[in-house]
Design a protein around this motif. Structure first.
Motif, short mmCIF file in Angstrom:
data_model
loop_
_atom_site.label_atom_id
_atom_site.label_comp_id
_atom_site.label_asym_id
_atom_site.label_seq_id
_atom_site.Cartn_x
_atom_site.Cartn_y
_atom_site.Cartn_z
N GLU A 122 35.62 43.35 25.38
CA GLU A 122 35.75 43.68 26.80
C GLU A 122 34.84 42.80 27.68
N GLN A 123 33.66 42.52 27.20
CA GLN A 123 32.72 41.71 27.97
C GLN A 123 33.20 40.27 28.09
N VAL A 124 33.75 39.74 27.00
CA VAL A 124 34.29 38.37 27.01
C VAL A 124 35.48 38.28 27.96
N VAL A 125 36.32 39.31 27.95
CA VAL A 125 37.48 39.35 28.84
C VAL A 125 37.03 39.30 30.30
N GLU A 126 36.05 40.11 30.66
CA GLU A 126 35.58 40.16 32.04
C GLU A 126 34.93 38.84 32.45
N GLN A 127 34.22 38.21 31.52
CA GLN A 127 33.61 36.91 31.82
C GLN A 127 34.68 35.86 32.10
N GLU A 128 35.76 35.89 31.31
CA GLU A 128 36.84 34.93 31.53
C GLU A 128 37.54 35.19 32.86
N LEU A 129 37.78 36.45 33.19
CA LEU A 129 38.44 36.78 34.45
C LEU A 129 37.58 36.36 35.65
N GLN A 130 36.27 36.52 35.52
CA GLN A 130 35.38 36.11 36.60
C GLN A 130 35.40 34.59 36.77
N ALA A 131 35.45 33.87 35.66
CA ALA A 131 35.55 32.40 35.71
C ALA A 131 36.85 31.97 36.38
N ILE A 132 37.93 32.70 36.12
CA ILE A 132 39.22 32.39 36.73
C ILE A 132 39.15 32.59 38.24
N ARG A 133 38.49 33.66 38.67
CA ARG A 133 38.34 33.91 40.12
C ARG A 133 37.56 32.77 40.78
N GLU A 134 36.56 32.28 40.09
CA GLU A 134 35.72 31.21 40.65
C GLU A 134 36.44 29.87 40.66
N GLU A 135 37.21 29.58 39.61
CA GLU A 135 37.89 28.28 39.49
C GLU A 135 39.26 28.26 40.16
N GLY A 136 39.87 29.44 40.32
CA GLY A 136 41.20 29.51 40.90
C GLY A 136 42.29 29.06 39.96
N VAL A 137 42.02 29.10 38.66
CA VAL A 137 43.01 28.66 37.67
C VAL A 137 42.72 29.33 36.34
N SER A 138 43.78 29.58 35.55
CA SER A 138 43.63 30.21 34.23
C SER A 138 44.33 29.37 33.17
N PHE A 139 43.94 29.55 31.91
CA PHE A 139 44.44 28.70 30.83
C PHE A 139 44.85 29.51 29.61
N ARG A 140 45.76 28.90 28.83
CA ARG A 140 46.03 29.35 27.45
C ARG A 140 46.15 28.10 26.61
N ASN A 141 45.33 27.99 25.59
CA ASN A 141 45.29 26.79 24.75
C ASN A 141 45.70 27.04 23.29
N THR A 142 46.18 28.24 23.01
CA THR A 142 46.52 28.58 21.62
C THR A 142 47.90 29.23 21.55
N LEU A 143 48.49 29.14 20.36
CA LEU A 143 49.76 29.82 20.13
C LEU A 143 49.55 31.32 20.11
N PHE A 144 50.54 32.04 20.60
CA PHE A 144 50.51 33.50 20.51
C PHE A 144 51.92 33.98 20.21
N ALA A 145 52.04 34.90 19.28
CA ALA A 145 53.35 35.35 18.81
C ALA A 145 54.24 35.79 19.97
N GLY A 146 55.44 35.22 20.02
CA GLY A 146 56.43 35.63 21.01
C GLY A 146 56.30 34.95 22.35
N ILE A 147 55.22 34.16 22.57
CA ILE A 147 55.01 33.49 23.85
C ILE A 147 55.43 32.03 23.71
N PRO A 148 56.40 31.57 24.53
CA PRO A 148 56.87 30.18 24.43
C PRO A 148 55.77 29.18 24.73
N GLY A 149 55.78 28.05 23.99
CA GLY A 149 54.80 27.00 24.21
C GLY A 149 53.45 27.36 23.66
#
Length: 259
Positions: free
Chosen positions: A180-207
């Protein structure tokens, strides 16, 4: 966009009706003031004689655009403007507005581009434009995806009000056994940067790689997210990369059109 540019050119180069433009300027005073106004206050704001202002007010009241409080002789926006505003909002569909931007952007960078909007059950794909590459990422409009395992989802999780997304966030933290703490840290970084990322495969998600940026309406509320989707090595997801900067620029263009 060409139609919009043509309309803008027409409005700036053609002769219009001065009294109509003045009337709209008076109504705009009420929007900016956000409170009822007297004839004297309107006269100061418009730099116009009171008797001339009064003639406009009489007509506005007749058509229901304004209402008068006779106790203090102030005026406020009326029911006719509310009805017009509601109809305008219904026609102001973010997906329709964004569609030409998405097509143009996809051709410009030759990557697949998606637009997601929020639905009652979470974010879904509203528009999708494929690249011209031989290997494609296939996503159908209406596709629903998780919040915390996708770039698009993380955008909504970061920028929507907590009351709107917290239950879904907590459910995914439990389902995917996330910190939960890692999730909140990532969400706060997204708010600051104005952009979000996914760099890994995840089941059922294209690309295997995606980057997303939020789109806001005239109230400052997030209403959609724009995303590049591809495979490993196709998209540079570093915050200062050309891909990311162009994505943020395009999301800002759509935001400005909605504002």
């Amino acid at each position: 966009m060409k139609e919009l540019e043509a309309a803008t050119h027409l409005s700036s180069s053609s002769q219009g009706i001065q009294s109509l433009e003045t009337a709209f300027s008076i109504l705009n005073c009420f929007k900016e003031a956000k409170t009822p106004l007297s004839v004297s206050e309107l006269s100061k704001r418009m730099e116009m004689p009171k008797n001339k202002i009064h003639k406009y007010l009489v007509s506005f009241i007749r058509v229901g655009a304004l209402i008068q409080n006779k106790k203090d002789s102030t005026y406020a926006m009326g029911p006719a403007l509310i009805e017009l505003g509601l109809v305008a909002l219904q026609q102001f569909d973010v997906a329709k507005i964004a569609k030409p931007h998405i097509r143009e952007f996809s051709k410009q960078i030759n990557h697949s581009v998606a637009l997601a909007i929020w639905s009652e059950g979470g974010p879904i794909i509203a528009e999708y434009e494929r690249s011209n590459k031989p290997i494609q990422v296939e996503i159908q409009a209406g596709y629903r995806f998780p919040l915390l395992m996708t770039a698009l989802g993380k955008c909504f999780a970061a920028f929507l009000p907590s009351s709107q997304v917290q239950s879904l966030i907590q459910r995914e933290i439990d389902n995917y056994q996330l910190d939960e703490q890692v999730v909140e840290q990532e969400l706060q970084a997204i708010r600051e940067e104005g952009v979000s990322f996914r760099n890994t495969l995840f089941a059922g998600i294209p690309g295997s790689m995606s980057v997303a940026s939020p789109i806001f309406d005239y109230t400052g509320k997030m209403v959609a997210a724009l995303c590049l989707i591809g495979f490993t090595g196709e998209i540079d997801t570093s915050p200062s990369s050309l891909n990311v900067l162009k994505l943020k620029e395009k999301a800002n263009q759509i935001t400005n059109q909605l504002s």
